[in-house]
Every structure is written in structure tokens, then in C-alpha cells.
Design a protein around this motif. Structure first.
Motif, mmCIF file in Angstrom:
data_model
loop_
_atom_site.group_PDB
_atom_site.id
_atom_site.type_symbol
_atom_site.label_atom_id
_atom_site.label_comp_id
_atom_site.label_asym_id
_atom_site.label_seq_id
_atom_site.Cartn_x
_atom_site.Cartn_y
_atom_site.Cartn_z
ATOM 1 N N GLY A 169 5.709 14.165 1.127
ATOM 2 C CA GLY A 169 6.189 13.030 0.343
ATOM 3 C C GLY A 169 5.247 11.831 0.446
ATOM 4 N N TYR A 170 5.730 10.710 -0.025
ATOM 5 C CA TYR A 170 4.941 9.474 0.050
ATOM 6 C C TYR A 170 5.873 8.273 0.132
ATOM 7 C CZ TYR A 170 6.157 8.705 -4.828
ATOM 8 O OH TYR A 170 6.857 8.507 -5.988
ATOM 9 N N ARG A 171 5.313 7.146 0.533
ATOM 10 C CA ARG A 171 6.006 5.862 0.553
ATOM 11 C C ARG A 171 5.045 4.835 -0.008
ATOM 12 N NH1 ARG A 171 9.097 9.294 1.904
ATOM 13 N NH2 ARG A 171 10.352 9.405 3.768
ATOM 14 N N LYS A 172 5.544 3.959 -0.886
ATOM 15 C CA LYS A 172 4.731 2.863 -1.430
ATOM 16 C C LYS A 172 5.493 1.563 -1.215
ATOM 17 C CE LYS A 172 2.289 5.355 -5.055
ATOM 18 N NZ LYS A 172 2.021 5.449 -6.491
ATOM 19 N N ILE A 173 4.745 0.511 -0.869
ATOM 20 C CA ILE A 173 5.366 -0.793 -0.668
ATOM 21 C C ILE A 173 4.659 -1.806 -1.551
ATOM 22 C CG2 ILE A 173 5.897 -2.633 0.971
ATOM 23 C CD1 ILE A 173 6.002 -0.556 3.173
ATOM 24 N N ALA A 174 5.462 -2.538 -2.328
ATOM 25 C CA ALA A 174 4.982 -3.664 -3.131
ATOM 26 C C ALA A 174 5.636 -4.920 -2.554
ATOM 27 C CB ALA A 174 5.360 -3.481 -4.594
ATOM 28 N N PRO B 295 -2.197 1.155 18.224
ATOM 29 C CA PRO B 295 -3.336 2.057 18.109
ATOM 30 C C PRO B 295 -3.561 2.485 16.657
ATOM 31 C CG PRO B 295 -1.439 3.275 18.903
ATOM 32 C CD PRO B 295 -1.020 1.831 18.786
ATOM 33 N N ALA B 296 -4.826 2.743 16.345
ATOM 34 C CA ALA B 296 -5.196 3.166 14.996
ATOM 35 C C ALA B 296 -4.597 4.535 14.731
ATOM 36 C CB ALA B 296 -6.707 3.200 14.859
ATOM 37 N N PRO B 297 -4.326 4.851 13.513
ATOM 38 C CA PRO B 297 -4.499 4.086 12.283
ATOM 39 C C PRO B 297 -3.366 3.078 12.087
ATOM 40 C CG PRO B 297 -3.607 6.248 11.765
ATOM 41 C CD PRO B 297 -3.855 6.228 13.247
ATOM 42 N N SER B 298 -3.617 2.085 11.231
ATOM 43 C CA SER B 298 -2.626 1.056 10.939
ATOM 44 C C SER B 298 -1.405 1.664 10.277
ATOM 45 C CB SER B 298 -3.221 0.001 9.990
ATOM 46 O OG SER B 298 -4.315 -0.622 10.580
ATOM 47 N N GLY B 299 -0.255 1.033 10.518
ATOM 48 C CA GLY B 299 0.955 1.512 9.887
ATOM 49 C C GLY B 299 2.182 0.770 10.363
ATOM 50 N N ILE B 300 3.339 1.255 9.920
ATOM 51 C CA ILE B 300 4.620 0.641 10.259
ATOM 52 C C ILE B 300 5.318 1.530 11.282
ATOM 53 C CG2 ILE B 300 6.844 -0.163 9.392
ATOM 54 C CD1 ILE B 300 5.467 -0.344 6.602
ATOM 55 N N VAL B 301 5.680 0.918 12.410
ATOM 56 C CA VAL B 301 6.381 1.649 13.467
ATOM 57 C C VAL B 301 7.862 1.283 13.388
ATOM 58 C CG1 VAL B 301 6.572 2.044 15.947
ATOM 59 C CG2 VAL B 301 4.321 1.657 14.925
ATOM 60 N N TRP B 302 8.712 2.323 13.353
ATOM 61 C CA TRP B 302 10.155 2.160 13.255
ATOM 62 C C TRP B 302 10.793 2.341 14.631
ATOM 63 C CZ3 TRP B 302 11.417 0.100 8.780
ATOM 64 C CH2 TRP B 302 10.568 0.308 7.689
ATOM 65 N N GLY C 76 0.802 -1.215 0.000
ATOM 66 C CA GLY C 76 0.000 0.000 0.000
ATOM 67 C C GLY C 76 0.836 1.266 0.000
ATOM 68 N N THR C 77 0.142 2.375 0.194
ATOM 69 C CA THR C 77 0.752 3.696 0.229
ATOM 70 C C THR C 77 0.704 4.229 1.649
ATOM 71 O OG1 THR C 77 -0.021 4.069 -2.027
ATOM 72 C CG2 THR C 77 0.666 6.010 -0.789
ATOM 73 N N TYR C 78 1.783 4.897 2.044
ATOM 74 C CA TYR C 78 1.913 5.383 3.418
ATOM 75 C C TYR C 78 2.280 6.861 3.435
ATOM 76 C CZ TYR C 78 2.208 0.445 4.692
ATOM 77 O OH TYR C 78 1.932 -0.882 4.863
ATOM 78 N N SER C 79 1.921 7.516 4.523
ATOM 79 C CA SER C 79 2.403 8.876 4.775
ATOM 80 C C SER C 79 3.398 8.800 5.929
ATOM 81 C CB SER C 79 1.245 9.815 5.110
ATOM 82 O OG SER C 79 0.591 9.390 6.287
ATOM 83 N N ASP C 80 4.415 9.659 5.854
ATOM 84 C CA ASP C 80 5.468 9.712 6.859
ATOM 85 C C ASP C 80 5.424 11.092 7.499
ATOM 86 O OD1 ASP C 80 7.840 9.963 8.291
ATOM 87 O OD2 ASP C 80 9.110 9.163 6.689
ATOM 88 N N PRO C 81 5.182 11.179 8.815
ATOM 89 C CA PRO C 81 5.101 12.499 9.450
ATOM 90 C C PRO C 81 6.402 13.300 9.348
ATOM 91 C CG PRO C 81 5.107 10.767 11.115
ATOM 92 C CD PRO C 81 4.983 10.094 9.779
ATOM 93 N N ASN C 82 7.532 12.605 9.133
ATOM 94 C CA ASN C 82 8.799 13.318 8.962
ATOM 95 C C ASN C 82 8.939 13.936 7.570
ATOM 96 O OD1 ASN C 82 9.518 12.623 11.553
ATOM 97 N ND2 ASN C 82 10.746 10.869 10.930
#
Length: 163
Positions: A90-95, A146-153, A80-86
């Protein structure tokens, strides 16, 4: 699926749906004699057919989810497509293909697009950030809560899933 292996949020949803089917079939099977006594022999045949059909669906719930649904259905939650608060502009996409991941993105709208390689293992992704000046194997964890779903670094940054 082997016991003890981490499940993705998607496989947990499929497993929960399968469990609901199984419980529905058990419930219908147990009510069959009561319905037959209440309605007579004509309804009894319908009750038996209903009970058998729900039992078959319940038995199907016991089949491993990958065999039941196929690999395409149980796609990775990382896709999917992600937003990065930093990098809010911009954008991030993962295939994903199997356990391999390709990440593409831009930090700013007018910046060059970058591409990174990663490896998926359950709800974890290891990404080689060296092309962007980072570490070779940065570990991100896919979190629904916690929502919303995403990737935590590791630094606490969370890429929030947009789609």
C-alpha cells in the motif's frame, strides 16, 4: 520564531545555513585588515567591498527564517509519500496546509482509498484514525534519526518517507 518552540528538520537546515552565512561574514570581516596590509591600497578597496557584502549577508542571517524565506519555502517535513511496513503493498500520502493535514492511502493495491484528517504541531502530527477503526487523536512524531526519515507511531511502527 519563538525560543522553545520545536523546529522541523527543514527549519533546522535553514537555520544552520543562516548560521554558516553569519560565520563566513564575521571571518571575512576580521581578515580585511590583514588582506589590506598584504596587497596595498588597490586591493584594500576590494577587500572592504568584499567584507561589507559578506557582512550584509551575515546580517541577513539574523532575520527570522520565515520572514527571509516565506511560508512556501519552509514547507512541512510531513508532506510526501510514505511506505508502511504493516502494509508493504500500500501507500500513504500526506498533504499539509498550515497546521491541517490530510492523509490518503491504500492498504493494498486493489483496496479502496481512505482519507484521514490530522493536525500538525512542530514535529508532531495528531491523526483521526476513526474512519479506519482507530483512535481519534493518534500521535505520530517525525524522526530524522535513525535514518530513513519518517513518522513513528506509539506502537513503534514507522512510516518511511519515500520522497
Amino acid at each position: 520564531r519563538h525560543f522553545g518552540t520545536p523546529q522541523t528538520p527543514h527549519t533546522m537546515k535553514v537555520t544552520a545555513a543562516s548560521l554558516c552565512l553569519l560565520l563566513t561574514s564575521v571571518s571575512a570581516w576580521r581578515q580585511q585588515p590583514i588582506m589590506a596590509k598584504m596587497a596595498g591600497s588597490d586591493f584594500s578597496r576590494r577587500a572592504v567591498l568584499f567584507s561589507l557584502s559578506t557582512a550584509v549577508l551575515g546580517a541577513a542571517a539574523l532575520v527570522p527564517t520565515k520572514a527571509l524565506a516565506g511560508e512556501e519555502f519552509l514547507s512541512s517535513p510531513f508532506i510526501g509519500t510514505y511506505s508502511d511496513p504493516n502494509h508493504p503493498r500500500g501507500y500513504r500520502k500526506i498533504a499539509v496546509s498550515g497546521e491541517k493535514a490530510v492523509l490518503t492511502g491504500k492498504d493494498e493495491p486493489d483496496a479502496d482509498e481512505w482519507m484521514l484528517n490530522g493536525k500538525i504541531d512542530g514535529d508532531t502530527i495528531l491523526v483521526d484514525f476513526r474512519p479506519k477503526g482507530g483512535p481519534a487523536d493518534l500521535k505520530g512524531v517525525y524522526k530524522v534519526i535513525p535514518a530513513p526519515s519518517g513518522i513513528v507511531w506509539p506502537d513503534g511502527n514507522k512510516w518511511t518517507k519515500k520522497d
